[in-house]
Write a protein that holds these residues in place. Structure first.
Motif, PDB file in Angstrom:
ATOM      1  N   LEU A 124       1.035  -1.225   0.122  1.00  0.00           N
ATOM      2  CA  LEU A 124      -0.001  -0.145  -0.182  1.00  0.00           C
ATOM      3  C   LEU A 124       0.681   1.276   0.031  1.00  0.00           C
ATOM      4  O   LEU A 124       0.567   2.224  -0.568  1.00  0.00           O
ATOM      5  N   VAL A 125       1.993   1.202   0.909  1.00  0.00           N
ATOM      6  CA  VAL A 125       2.502   2.343   0.910  1.00  0.00           C
ATOM      7  C   VAL A 125       3.603   2.797  -0.527  1.00  0.00           C
ATOM      8  O   VAL A 125       3.629   3.818  -0.918  1.00  0.00           O
ATOM      9  N   LEU A 126       3.988   1.487  -1.130  1.00  0.00           N
ATOM     10  CA  LEU A 126       4.567   1.945  -2.345  1.00  0.00           C
ATOM     11  C   LEU A 126       3.834   2.357  -3.359  1.00  0.00           C
ATOM     12  O   LEU A 126       4.039   2.999  -4.204  1.00  0.00           O
ATOM     13  N   THR A 127       2.489   1.748  -3.457  1.00  0.00           N
ATOM     14  CA  THR A 127       1.379   2.382  -4.431  1.00  0.00           C
ATOM     15  C   THR A 127       1.176   3.511  -4.064  1.00  0.00           C
ATOM     16  O   THR A 127       1.192   4.501  -5.129  1.00  0.00           O
ATOM     17  N   GLY A 128       0.917   3.874  -2.751  1.00  0.00           N
ATOM     18  CA  GLY A 128       0.806   5.438  -2.636  1.00  0.00           C
ATOM     19  C   GLY A 128       2.132   6.287  -3.014  1.00  0.00           C
ATOM     20  O   GLY A 128       1.618   7.217  -3.513  1.00  0.00           O
ATOM     21  N   ILE A 129       3.264   5.988  -2.893  1.00  0.00           N
ATOM     22  CA  ILE A 129       4.322   6.676  -3.207  1.00  0.00           C
ATOM     23  C   ILE A 129       4.328   6.859  -4.759  1.00  0.00           C
ATOM     24  O   ILE A 129       4.808   7.967  -5.167  1.00  0.00           O
TER      25      ILE A 129
END
Length: 400
Positions: free
Chosen positions: A78-83
């Motif tokens: 989720l964090v990588l998608t958001g970044i």
């Protein structure tokens, strides 16, 4: 059992903190860069300020929906998608030909932040032993404080020197680099849990939660109805230029970090409610003094020390209060909704500022800021009443 944070865990927490730093800087740099954005696209300050509102309101909607739709996925994913979305939005902002494209790019950045913000704290807390979770959360949230200390003043300086387009190209590049850092240092072991809309609605329907969320909503509305126009205020009321704005933002950052460090120590001695109450009273008093004191830049900078100290007293205390208030099952939802209400307040407060400032100027913004903090105080009192369980039922009395 050895509960110390290992070197690999420190690297992972540092990567998450850097990701938070980049997100906070990219999200809030609009406030310090308002004149540069207005100049680059021939906008009014009110139009530029609405770009901050659009980001905040998009985040407010995206953060809980991400938890409902994608909350069951691994948190690092989720964090990588958001970044990735956030970085692409920053690139799109820099390359936007007109205002409509600027709006679309800020929406994309807001959606990306909705993947990042609510997940970073939960991911960081699960990397370490339970005894070290408070410290791990503090390390992750340090990125937000450092954004205030260095990121936002630096962003204002870059925008003033090389223009807003160069600033957002840099934000996009640094975002993608921070994502690579997370990919290389943060283990992919933390799995989220699926959250149903009905469950989220159930949390919102509980008075103790809703009033607690309103506390952060009104706090951020009050803070950002003033902060979002800090650059035009310094220009119009204090006759200051780009260097004066950068100095003011640096003062806010330094004092904010000091407030964050102080509240970390004070948390062991005072309840979150007392710290929230202290911060809000200090914020009301200081905002009133800023309005009443002579309009000299040195006076403003001195007053901003206490203003920033008060605001950074509020953020960790509010997060801590939500954690204390919520059950283990509802903690993830509560933190996501806290982020949603926080950025909803940022969007609402900056939108109100964009309407008030052209009409009522400096004093209108100061008055509106105080009014919002007063509403936050009222919400805190209501939340405290609803939080306390009824100890014993009062004996029934016969009617006369």
């Amino acid at each position: 059992m050895n509960a110390a944070i290992t070197s690999s865990q420190r690297r992972a927490l540092r990567a998450l903190s850097i990701a938070y730093f980049v997100q906070a800087t990219g999200a809030l740099s609009v406030a310090g860069s308002l004149p540069a954005i207005s100049a680059a696209w021939q906008l009014t300050d009110a139009q530029s300020a609405r770009l901050l509102s659009i980001f905040g309101l998009t985040f407010a909607l995206a953060a809980p929906l991400v938890q409902v739709i994608f909350g069951h996925l691994r948190r690092r994913q989720l964090v990588l998608t958001g970044i990735g979305l956030f970085g692409l939005g920053a690139f799109a902002f820099a390359l936007s030909p007109a205002y409509g494209a600027l709006v679309a790019s800020r929406i994309l950045m807001g959606v990306g932040a909705g993947f990042i913000g609510p997940v970073l704290v939960a991911l960081g807390s699960e990397l370490v032993h339970e005894q070290q979770r408070g410290r791990a959360i503090g390390m992750v949230l340090l990125g937000v404080s450092m954004a205030s200390l260095a990121g936002i003043p630096l962003a204002a300086w870059i925008a003033g020197m090389w223009g807003a387009k160069a600033l957002f190209l840099l934000v996009g590049l640094v975002s993608l680099l921070s994502g690579l850092n997370v990919l290389l240092t943060v283990p992919d072991e933390s799995v989220g849990s699926r959250i149903r809309l009905t469950e989220m609605a159930g949390v919102l329907s509980e008075g103790k939660y809703l009033t607690a969320f309103l506390v952060v909503f009104f706090i951020t509305s009050g803070v950002y109805s003033f902060y979002s126009f800090i650059a035009p205020l310094i220009r119009d009321t204090y006759a200051g230029g780009t260097h004066a704005v950068s100095a003011a933002l640096a003062v806010l950052g330094v004092a904010g970090v000091l407030g964050n460090l102080w509240v970390t120590r004070a948390a062991t001695r005072f309840t979150s409610e007392k710290l929230l109450l202290t911060g809000m009273i200090l914020l009301i008093t200081d905002t009133a003094l800023i309005a009443l004191l002579p309009k000299a830049l040195g006076v403003l900078l001195a007053a901003l020390v206490f203003w920033a100290f008060a605001t950074d007293l509020l953020w960790p205390s509010q997060q801590r209060r939500i954690v204390e208030l919520s059950s283990t099952r509802h903690r993830g939802i509560a933190l996501a909704l806290t982020s949603a209400f926080m950025f909803g307040g940022i969007g609402f407060g900056s939108a109100v500022a964009s309407w008030i400032y052209p009409v009522a100027g400096f004093y209108g913004l100061a008055g509106m800021s105080v009014a919002f903090i007063v509403l936050a105080l009222v919400s805190l009192q209501l939340s405290e009443k609803l939080r306390k369980p009824v100890a014993t039922a009062e004996p029934c009395q016969s009617e006369a």
